[in-house]
Design a protein around this motif. Structure first.
Motif, PDB file in Angstrom:
ATOM      1  N   LEU A  65      59.609  17.277 -45.066  1.00  0.00           N
ATOM      2  CA  LEU A  65      59.109  17.547 -46.449  1.00  0.00           C
ATOM      3  C   LEU A  65      57.438  17.768 -46.395  1.00  0.00           C
ATOM      4  O   LEU A  65      56.918  17.795 -47.440  1.00  0.00           O
ATOM      5  CB  LEU A  65      59.176  16.454 -47.337  1.00  0.00           C
ATOM      6  N   SER A  66      57.044  17.901 -45.291  1.00  0.00           N
ATOM      7  CA  SER A  66      55.583  18.346 -45.100  1.00  0.00           C
ATOM      8  C   SER A  66      55.606  19.685 -44.601  1.00  0.00           C
ATOM      9  O   SER A  66      54.509  20.265 -44.631  1.00  0.00           O
ATOM     10  CB  SER A  66      54.792  17.431 -43.755  1.00  0.00           C
ATOM     11  N   ALA A  67      56.774  20.437 -44.427  1.00  0.00           N
ATOM     12  CA  ALA A  67      56.788  21.930 -43.895  1.00  0.00           C
ATOM     13  C   ALA A  67      57.038  22.875 -45.239  1.00  0.00           C
ATOM     14  O   ALA A  67      57.922  22.370 -46.238  1.00  0.00           O
ATOM     15  CB  ALA A  67      58.067  22.025 -42.906  1.00  0.00           C
ATOM     16  N   ARG A  68      56.514  23.827 -45.092  1.00  0.00           N
ATOM     17  CA  ARG A  68      56.432  24.671 -46.507  1.00  0.00           C
ATOM     18  C   ARG A  68      57.864  25.288 -46.465  1.00  0.00           C
ATOM     19  O   ARG A  68      58.420  25.513 -47.719  1.00  0.00           O
ATOM     20  CB  ARG A  68      55.494  25.895 -46.238  1.00  0.00           C
ATOM     21  N   LEU A  69      58.657  25.641 -45.450  1.00  0.00           N
ATOM     22  CA  LEU A  69      59.881  26.215 -45.593  1.00  0.00           C
ATOM     23  C   LEU A  69      60.769  25.272 -45.982  1.00  0.00           C
ATOM     24  O   LEU A  69      61.718  25.589 -46.963  1.00  0.00           O
ATOM     25  CB  LEU A  69      60.420  26.793 -44.315  1.00  0.00           C
ATOM     26  N   ALA A  70      60.676  24.151 -45.631  1.00  0.00           N
ATOM     27  CA  ALA A  70      61.703  23.214 -46.082  1.00  0.00           C
ATOM     28  C   ALA A  70      61.362  22.744 -47.683  1.00  0.00           C
ATOM     29  O   ALA A  70      62.535  22.552 -48.206  1.00  0.00           O
ATOM     30  CB  ALA A  70      61.433  21.549 -45.339  1.00  0.00           C
ATOM     31  N   ALA A  72      60.640  24.683 -50.048  1.00  0.00           N
ATOM     32  CA  ALA A  72      61.000  26.099 -50.589  1.00  0.00           C
ATOM     33  C   ALA A  72      62.571  26.148 -50.618  1.00  0.00           C
ATOM     34  O   ALA A  72      63.375  26.459 -51.529  1.00  0.00           O
ATOM     35  CB  ALA A  72      60.509  27.467 -49.972  1.00  0.00           C
ATOM     36  N   ASN A  73      63.101  25.558 -49.401  1.00  0.00           N
ATOM     37  CA  ASN A  73      64.444  25.290 -49.307  1.00  0.00           C
ATOM     38  C   ASN A  73      64.913  24.300 -50.174  1.00  0.00           C
ATOM     39  O   ASN A  73      65.961  24.377 -50.778  1.00  0.00           O
ATOM     40  CB  ASN A  73      65.019  25.152 -48.038  1.00  0.00           C
ATOM     41  N   LEU A  74      64.289  23.613 -50.527  1.00  0.00           N
ATOM     42  CA  LEU A  74      64.656  22.060 -51.310  1.00  0.00           C
ATOM     43  C   LEU A  74      64.535  22.540 -52.752  1.00  0.00           C
ATOM     44  O   LEU A  74      65.704  22.374 -53.390  1.00  0.00           O
ATOM     45  CB  LEU A  74      63.333  21.056 -51.130  1.00  0.00           C
ATOM     46  N   LEU A  75      63.539  23.266 -53.289  1.00  0.00           N
ATOM     47  CA  LEU A  75      63.494  23.944 -54.643  1.00  0.00           C
ATOM     48  C   LEU A  75      64.937  24.857 -54.718  1.00  0.00           C
ATOM     49  O   LEU A  75      65.661  24.672 -55.817  1.00  0.00           O
ATOM     50  CB  LEU A  75      62.268  24.525 -54.863  1.00  0.00           C
ATOM     51  N   SER A  76      65.141  25.752 -53.786  1.00  0.00           N
ATOM     52  CA  SER A  76      66.025  26.730 -53.940  1.00  0.00           C
ATOM     53  C   SER A  76      67.504  25.787 -54.107  1.00  0.00           C
ATOM     54  O   SER A  76      68.387  26.182 -54.686  1.00  0.00           O
ATOM     55  CB  SER A  76      66.162  27.580 -52.605  1.00  0.00           C
ATOM     56  N   ALA A  77      67.902  24.911 -53.124  1.00  0.00           N
ATOM     57  CA  ALA A  77      68.983  24.047 -53.184  1.00  0.00           C
ATOM     58  C   ALA A  77      69.090  23.558 -54.675  1.00  0.00           C
ATOM     59  O   ALA A  77      70.209  23.515 -55.068  1.00  0.00           O
ATOM     60  CB  ALA A  77      68.823  22.976 -52.188  1.00  0.00           C
ATOM     61  N   THR A  78      67.874  23.054 -55.067  1.00  0.00           N
ATOM     62  CA  THR A  78      67.959  22.286 -56.409  1.00  0.00           C
ATOM     63  C   THR A  78      68.485  23.401 -57.343  1.00  0.00           C
ATOM     64  O   THR A  78      69.365  22.952 -58.395  1.00  0.00           O
ATOM     65  CB  THR A  78      66.733  21.562 -56.738  1.00  0.00           C
ATOM     66  N   LEU A  79      67.952  24.512 -57.567  1.00  0.00           N
ATOM     67  CA  LEU A  79      68.352  25.563 -58.541  1.00  0.00           C
ATOM     68  C   LEU A  79      69.757  25.952 -58.383  1.00  0.00           C
ATOM     69  O   LEU A  79      70.430  26.321 -59.096  1.00  0.00           O
ATOM     70  CB  LEU A  79      67.185  26.649 -58.404  1.00  0.00           C
ATOM     71  N   ASP A  80      70.143  26.022 -56.988  1.00  0.00           N
ATOM     72  CA  ASP A  80      71.505  26.572 -56.669  1.00  0.00           C
ATOM     73  C   ASP A  80      72.516  25.288 -57.441  1.00  0.00           C
ATOM     74  O   ASP A  80      73.633  25.704 -58.100  1.00  0.00           O
ATOM     75  CB  ASP A  80      71.819  26.599 -55.213  1.00  0.00           C
ATOM     76  N   HIS A 114      51.412  14.671 -44.359  1.00  0.00           N
ATOM     77  CA  HIS A 114      52.811  14.245 -45.030  1.00  0.00           C
ATOM     78  C   HIS A 114      52.748  13.466 -46.310  1.00  0.00           C
ATOM     79  O   HIS A 114      53.377  13.704 -47.338  1.00  0.00           O
ATOM     80  CB  HIS A 114      53.493  12.888 -44.155  1.00  0.00           C
ATOM     81  N   ASN A 115      51.420  12.882 -46.448  1.00  0.00           N
ATOM     82  CA  ASN A 115      51.354  12.172 -47.640  1.00  0.00           C
ATOM     83  C   ASN A 115      50.586  12.796 -48.966  1.00  0.00           C
ATOM     84  O   ASN A 115      50.802  12.610 -50.016  1.00  0.00           O
ATOM     85  CB  ASN A 115      50.631  10.748 -47.613  1.00  0.00           C
ATOM     86  N   VAL A 116      49.903  13.938 -48.622  1.00  0.00           N
ATOM     87  CA  VAL A 116      49.274  14.602 -49.593  1.00  0.00           C
ATOM     88  C   VAL A 116      49.608  16.217 -49.431  1.00  0.00           C
ATOM     89  O   VAL A 116      50.055  16.500 -50.755  1.00  0.00           O
ATOM     90  CB  VAL A 116      47.694  14.649 -49.450  1.00  0.00           C
ATOM     91  N   LEU A 117      49.412  16.883 -48.567  1.00  0.00           N
ATOM     92  CA  LEU A 117      49.832  18.286 -48.654  1.00  0.00           C
ATOM     93  C   LEU A 117      51.190  18.522 -49.078  1.00  0.00           C
ATOM     94  O   LEU A 117      51.604  19.692 -49.875  1.00  0.00           O
ATOM     95  CB  LEU A 117      49.298  18.884 -47.353  1.00  0.00           C
ATOM     96  N   GLY A 118      52.085  17.780 -48.380  1.00  0.00           N
ATOM     97  CA  GLY A 118      53.542  18.018 -48.751  1.00  0.00           C
ATOM     98  C   GLY A 118      53.846  18.181 -50.198  1.00  0.00           C
ATOM     99  O   GLY A 118      54.490  18.802 -50.878  1.00  0.00           O
ATOM    100  N   SER A 119      53.346  16.792 -50.675  1.00  0.00           N
ATOM    101  CA  SER A 119      53.618  16.471 -52.168  1.00  0.00           C
ATOM    102  C   SER A 119      52.851  17.577 -53.223  1.00  0.00           C
ATOM    103  O   SER A 119      53.463  18.132 -53.978  1.00  0.00           O
ATOM    104  CB  SER A 119      52.953  15.163 -52.577  1.00  0.00           C
ATOM    105  N   LEU A 120      51.570  17.982 -52.554  1.00  0.00           N
ATOM    106  CA  LEU A 120      50.908  18.978 -53.401  1.00  0.00           C
ATOM    107  C   LEU A 120      51.485  20.345 -53.281  1.00  0.00           C
ATOM    108  O   LEU A 120      51.862  20.928 -54.556  1.00  0.00           O
ATOM    109  CB  LEU A 120      49.590  19.025 -52.875  1.00  0.00           C
ATOM    110  N   ARG A 121      52.152  20.699 -52.084  1.00  0.00           N
ATOM    111  CA  ARG A 121      52.818  22.046 -52.181  1.00  0.00           C
ATOM    112  C   ARG A 121      54.120  22.019 -52.987  1.00  0.00           C
ATOM    113  O   ARG A 121      54.275  22.821 -53.442  1.00  0.00           O
ATOM    114  CB  ARG A 121      53.202  22.580 -50.666  1.00  0.00           C
ATOM    115  N   LEU A 122      54.829  20.981 -52.673  1.00  0.00           N
ATOM    116  CA  LEU A 122      56.215  20.766 -53.598  1.00  0.00           C
ATOM    117  C   LEU A 122      55.687  20.731 -55.287  1.00  0.00           C
ATOM    118  O   LEU A 122      56.284  21.625 -56.252  1.00  0.00           O
ATOM    119  CB  LEU A 122      56.748  19.587 -53.243  1.00  0.00           C
TER     120      LEU A 122
END
Length: 277
Positions: A65-70, A72-80, A114-122
């Motif tokens: 959950l700190s990786a950009r691709l993951a 993006a995939n999380l949001l896509s999975a939620t929308l699907d 892990h604690n800032v950038l991942g949450s911020l990007r999401l």
């Protein structure tokens, strides 16, 4: 005041354990669709084994959950699965000890990643989706109904020095400032952003710490005016309020839930019957 989240769709990170898991379950029990996200796939599979994850209101997503691709995939999975997203709770946390004078810079960077950038990007990509949904729907602006709600979880380490966990402490403070900045930018779009700063709550990390430090429980109780450690579900009610329409005029706030622990001076022990934490 409506506290209903019936029919809303929520993403909850850090949902394989402790507080994140409790929040996700709480939302699902109250009629929300919930995407449980965590880096620990085994924990997700174990904790949510009894749910229909094909057509029911519960789904799981595992990844870094700190990786950009993951993300993006999380949001896509939620929308699907659910076609939309209304609520985001950033409960994912990585906690490690660090020496303030000898700390490896890479360890501090890891805490921030892990604690800032991942949450911020999401939060950024989810907010853009919420804005798109609001533009497509067009409803609610006149009445002030929210287009989305984001809650970040942080701890007292962001407000009080925690030298033994310097990297994590810096990350918590940064998370709170990110909350305020996003709240200001997203307010015109009717997306609210708040944080919950907790202390004396039985998180997954606290459970582990209590096993390795026999005296920690007594020190925490002595430094908590209410004299106990809260269960995770006592925190979920606060998060529920913040994501509901009942809090539609609340944004940019950091709400402390710690049994009064922040009222006690960590050095002098000032407070009713308190001793140094």
């Amino acid at each position: 005041m409506s506290l209903s989240i019936q029919g809303k769709t929520a993403i909850v990170t850090g949902a394989g354990h402790g507080i994140g898991l409790a929040i996700g379950r709480h939302f699902a029990e109250r009629g929300a669709n919930v995407m449980f996200a965590d880096c620990d796939e085994a924990a997700l599979e174990t904790e949510l084994a009894g749910h229909d994850r094909e057509s029911g209101p519960v789904r799981i997503f595992s990844g870094d959950l700190s990786a950009r691709l993951a993300l993006a995939n999380l949001l896509s999975a939620t929308l699907d699965a659910f076609d939309r997203v209304d609520i985001l709770v950033n409960a994912h946390r990585l906690v490690k000890d660090s020496d303030p004078l000898e700390a490896d810079p890479q360890e501090v960077e890891e805490m921030l990643r892990h604690n800032v950038l991942g949450s911020l990007r999401l939060s950024q990509i989810v907010a853009r989706r919420m804005m798109k949904q609001a533009e497509a729907g067009g409803e609610g602006a006149q009445a002030g109904a929210q287009a989305g709600a984001i809650v970040n979880l942080t701890t007292l380490a962001g407000a009080r020095p925690a030298p033994e966990k310097m990297g994590y402490s810096i990350a918590c403070a940064a998370q709170e400032q990110a909350t305020r900045n996003l709240a200001l930018v997203l307010a015109p779009h009717r997306i609210r952003v708040n944080a919950v700063r907790f202390g004396s709550v039985m998180s997954h990390e606290l459970q582990a710490a209590l096993k390795t430090d026999p005296g920690l429980r007594s020190r925490m109780l002595a430094g908590t005016p209410l004299g106990r450690i809260a269960a995770p579900d006592e925190l979920t009610e606060v998060v529920h309020y913040l994501v509901s329409e009942g809090a539609r005029f609340v944004t940019g706030q950091v709400l402390t839930v710690d049994g009064g622990r922040s009222l006690v001076d960590a050095v002098t022990g000032a407070g009713p019957g308190a001793r140094p934490v």
